[in-house]
Design a protein around this motif. Structure first.
Motif, PDB file in Angstrom:
ATOM      1  N   ASP A  36      66.026   7.233 -27.609  1.00  0.00           N
ATOM      2  CA  ASP A  36      66.431   5.963 -27.050  1.00  0.00           C
ATOM      3  C   ASP A  36      65.413   5.530 -26.073  1.00  0.00           C
ATOM      4  OD1 ASP A  36      67.963   3.851 -25.573  1.00  0.00           O
ATOM      5  OD2 ASP A  36      69.805   5.103 -25.105  1.00  0.00           O
ATOM      6  N   TRP A  37      64.403   4.540 -26.420  1.00  0.00           N
ATOM      7  CA  TRP A  37      63.392   4.130 -25.683  1.00  0.00           C
ATOM      8  C   TRP A  37      63.637   3.558 -24.168  1.00  0.00           C
ATOM      9  CZ3 TRP A  37      58.497   4.661 -25.638  1.00  0.00           C
ATOM     10  CH2 TRP A  37      57.459   3.762 -24.794  1.00  0.00           C
ATOM     11  N   GLU A  38      65.001   2.947 -23.928  1.00  0.00           N
ATOM     12  CA  GLU A  38      65.136   2.501 -22.502  1.00  0.00           C
ATOM     13  C   GLU A  38      66.222   3.218 -21.971  1.00  0.00           C
ATOM     14  OE1 GLU A  38      66.206  -1.598 -23.737  1.00  0.00           O
ATOM     15  OE2 GLU A  38      64.318  -2.222 -23.759  1.00  0.00           O
ATOM     16  N   ALA A  39      66.725   4.142 -22.487  1.00  0.00           N
ATOM     17  CA  ALA A  39      67.614   5.158 -21.868  1.00  0.00           C
ATOM     18  C   ALA A  39      68.770   4.377 -21.436  1.00  0.00           C
ATOM     19  CB  ALA A  39      66.851   6.002 -20.921  1.00  0.00           C
ATOM     20  N   LYS A  40      69.571   3.786 -22.505  1.00  0.00           N
ATOM     21  CA  LYS A  40      70.679   3.190 -22.195  1.00  0.00           C
ATOM     22  C   LYS A  40      71.927   3.754 -22.879  1.00  0.00           C
ATOM     23  CE  LYS A  40      68.714  -1.494 -21.091  1.00  0.00           C
ATOM     24  NZ  LYS A  40      68.414  -2.866 -21.340  1.00  0.00           N
ATOM     25  N   ILE A 113      78.546  13.749 -39.772  1.00  0.00           N
ATOM     26  CA  ILE A 113      77.743  12.982 -41.076  1.00  0.00           C
ATOM     27  C   ILE A 113      76.570  12.112 -40.849  1.00  0.00           C
ATOM     28  CG2 ILE A 113      80.002  13.407 -42.575  1.00  0.00           C
ATOM     29  CD1 ILE A 113      80.455  10.284 -42.137  1.00  0.00           C
ATOM     30  N   ASN A 114      76.524  11.679 -39.480  1.00  0.00           N
ATOM     31  CA  ASN A 114      75.166  11.161 -39.183  1.00  0.00           C
ATOM     32  C   ASN A 114      74.981  11.314 -37.520  1.00  0.00           C
ATOM     33  OD1 ASN A 114      73.804   8.837 -37.910  1.00  0.00           O
ATOM     34  ND2 ASN A 114      73.577   8.029 -39.843  1.00  0.00           N
ATOM     35  N   ASN A 115      73.908  12.080 -37.340  1.00  0.00           N
ATOM     36  CA  ASN A 115      73.712  12.406 -36.196  1.00  0.00           C
ATOM     37  C   ASN A 115      73.434  11.351 -34.814  1.00  0.00           C
ATOM     38  OD1 ASN A 115      70.940  11.467 -36.038  1.00  0.00           O
ATOM     39  ND2 ASN A 115      70.115  13.186 -37.235  1.00  0.00           N
ATOM     40  N   GLY A 116      73.278  10.134 -35.232  1.00  0.00           N
ATOM     41  CA  GLY A 116      73.291   9.182 -34.317  1.00  0.00           C
ATOM     42  C   GLY A 116      71.978   8.532 -33.925  1.00  0.00           C
ATOM     43  N   GLN A 117      71.003   9.363 -34.238  1.00  0.00           N
ATOM     44  CA  GLN A 117      69.691   9.061 -34.051  1.00  0.00           C
ATOM     45  C   GLN A 117      69.170   7.823 -35.005  1.00  0.00           C
ATOM     46  OE1 GLN A 117      66.576  11.621 -32.752  1.00  0.00           O
ATOM     47  NE2 GLN A 117      68.066  13.306 -32.667  1.00  0.00           N
ATOM     48  N   VAL A 118      68.434   6.956 -34.472  1.00  0.00           N
ATOM     49  CA  VAL A 118      67.806   5.861 -35.230  1.00  0.00           C
ATOM     50  C   VAL A 118      66.293   5.855 -34.886  1.00  0.00           C
ATOM     51  CG1 VAL A 118      69.844   4.566 -35.799  1.00  0.00           C
ATOM     52  CG2 VAL A 118      68.356   4.107 -33.905  1.00  0.00           C
ATOM     53  N   THR A 122      58.476   0.860 -31.313  1.00  0.00           N
ATOM     54  CA  THR A 122      58.029   0.017 -29.945  1.00  0.00           C
ATOM     55  C   THR A 122      56.697  -0.335 -29.950  1.00  0.00           C
ATOM     56  OG1 THR A 122      57.331   2.176 -28.928  1.00  0.00           O
ATOM     57  CG2 THR A 122      59.641   1.954 -28.676  1.00  0.00           C
ATOM     58  N   LYS A 123      56.653  -1.280 -28.698  1.00  0.00           N
ATOM     59  CA  LYS A 123      55.112  -1.855 -28.691  1.00  0.00           C
ATOM     60  C   LYS A 123      54.081  -0.560 -28.700  1.00  0.00           C
ATOM     61  CE  LYS A 123      56.396  -6.214 -26.629  1.00  0.00           C
ATOM     62  NZ  LYS A 123      56.200  -7.175 -25.505  1.00  0.00           N
ATOM     63  N   GLN A 124      54.589   0.496 -27.958  1.00  0.00           N
ATOM     64  CA  GLN A 124      53.652   1.407 -27.633  1.00  0.00           C
ATOM     65  C   GLN A 124      53.118   1.959 -29.124  1.00  0.00           C
ATOM     66  OE1 GLN A 124      52.258   2.211 -24.645  1.00  0.00           O
ATOM     67  NE2 GLN A 124      50.720   3.296 -26.046  1.00  0.00           N
ATOM     68  N   ASN A 125      54.020   2.265 -30.080  1.00  0.00           N
ATOM     69  CA  ASN A 125      53.927   2.578 -31.389  1.00  0.00           C
ATOM     70  C   ASN A 125      52.871   1.578 -31.993  1.00  0.00           C
ATOM     71  OD1 ASN A 125      57.222   3.434 -31.691  1.00  0.00           O
ATOM     72  ND2 ASN A 125      55.537   4.952 -31.598  1.00  0.00           N
ATOM     73  N   ILE A 126      53.009   0.454 -31.996  1.00  0.00           N
ATOM     74  CA  ILE A 126      51.928  -0.699 -32.489  1.00  0.00           C
ATOM     75  C   ILE A 126      50.518  -0.253 -31.813  1.00  0.00           C
ATOM     76  CG2 ILE A 126      51.501  -3.042 -32.839  1.00  0.00           C
ATOM     77  CD1 ILE A 126      53.984  -2.005 -34.661  1.00  0.00           C
ATOM     78  N   LYS A 127      50.589  -0.280 -30.491  1.00  0.00           N
ATOM     79  CA  LYS A 127      49.469  -0.220 -29.748  1.00  0.00           C
ATOM     80  C   LYS A 127      48.570   1.143 -30.308  1.00  0.00           C
ATOM     81  CE  LYS A 127      50.356  -2.740 -25.671  1.00  0.00           C
ATOM     82  NZ  LYS A 127      50.620  -2.755 -24.207  1.00  0.00           N
ATOM     83  N   ASN A 128      49.284   2.036 -30.407  1.00  0.00           N
ATOM     84  CA  ASN A 128      48.613   3.203 -30.999  1.00  0.00           C
ATOM     85  C   ASN A 128      48.339   3.363 -32.382  1.00  0.00           C
ATOM     86  OD1 ASN A 128      49.190   4.419 -28.300  1.00  0.00           O
ATOM     87  ND2 ASN A 128      50.800   5.431 -28.914  1.00  0.00           N
ATOM     88  N   ALA A 129      48.679   2.509 -33.098  1.00  0.00           N
ATOM     89  CA  ALA A 129      48.639   2.418 -34.713  1.00  0.00           C
ATOM     90  C   ALA A 129      47.073   2.135 -35.072  1.00  0.00           C
ATOM     91  CB  ALA A 129      49.171   1.323 -35.189  1.00  0.00           C
ATOM     92  N   ASN A 130      46.917   2.695 -36.122  1.00  0.00           N
ATOM     93  CA  ASN A 130      45.318   2.600 -36.541  1.00  0.00           C
ATOM     94  C   ASN A 130      45.390   1.244 -37.352  1.00  0.00           C
ATOM     95  OD1 ASN A 130      43.258   2.428 -38.332  1.00  0.00           O
ATOM     96  ND2 ASN A 130      42.652   4.680 -38.147  1.00  0.00           N
ATOM     97  N   PRO A 131      44.760   0.095 -36.989  1.00  0.00           N
ATOM     98  CA  PRO A 131      44.907  -1.297 -37.741  1.00  0.00           C
ATOM     99  C   PRO A 131      44.543  -0.996 -39.288  1.00  0.00           C
ATOM    100  CG  PRO A 131      43.751  -1.412 -35.647  1.00  0.00           C
ATOM    101  CD  PRO A 131      44.081  -0.072 -35.834  1.00  0.00           C
TER     102      PRO A 131
END
Length: 156
Positions: A36-40, A113-118, A122-131
């Motif tokens: 949960d990126w925003e811890a909500k 039957i589903n652990n609830g994680q999705v 995030t923007k940080q993932n995009i910033k860290n991505a290799n273009p």
């Protein structure tokens, strides 16, 4: 299954004697979030989440009660992760193969039957991505300098 995941609020559970699933609601702690990126909203579920701990608090009709309306009361969880204890509630994290005992059935009849994680990007993932890799995977997406993905339709 090669990996067993932790369970969080929003996990989908079902009872082998019920006719419908229900959603797990964490009521025993309010500080430990996972996935949960925003811890909500994705509180970590633990073996201390007992009692009436589902959103609708029903698994539909219950075969153990002659198909009357189910009102589950969890008395205990088993097969949780023993190596971690949360300070907030002394709870051990639930795993997606944990099972719960219902007071009506008297057995571990409730499974996850589903652990609830999705998966969240995030923007940080995009910033860290290799273009260059992104271009290979998705040729119509171009990453600009501030990390925001821009969809571009190539000239045909």
């Amino acid at each position: 299954m090669s990996q067993i995941h932790l369970v969080c609020q929003g996990a989908i559970c079902k009872c082998q004697f019920g006719t419908a699933p229900d959603t797990l609601k964490v009521k025993t702690q309010n500080k430990r979030f996972i996935n949960d990126w925003e811890a909500k909203s994705k509180l970590m579920a633990t073996h201390k989440d007992i009692g009436q701990t589902f959103e609708k608090n029903t698994f539909g009709s219950c075969a153990k009660m002659n198909n009357s309306s189910c009102k589950p009361v969890i008395t205990k969880w088993e097969d949780y992760y023993e190596k971690i204890t949360l300070k907030d509630n002394n709870g051990k994290p639930l795993l997606e193969d944990s099972k719960a005992t219902c007071s009506v059935a008297g057995s571990a009849c409730i499974q996850i039957i589903n652990n609830g994680q999705v998966c969240e990007i995030t923007k940080q993932n995009i910033k860290n991505a290799n273009p260059e890799i992104i271009k290979i995977i998705n040729p119509v997406m171009n990453l600009n300098i501030d990390g925001v993905g821009i969809l571009q339709i190539p000239n045909i």
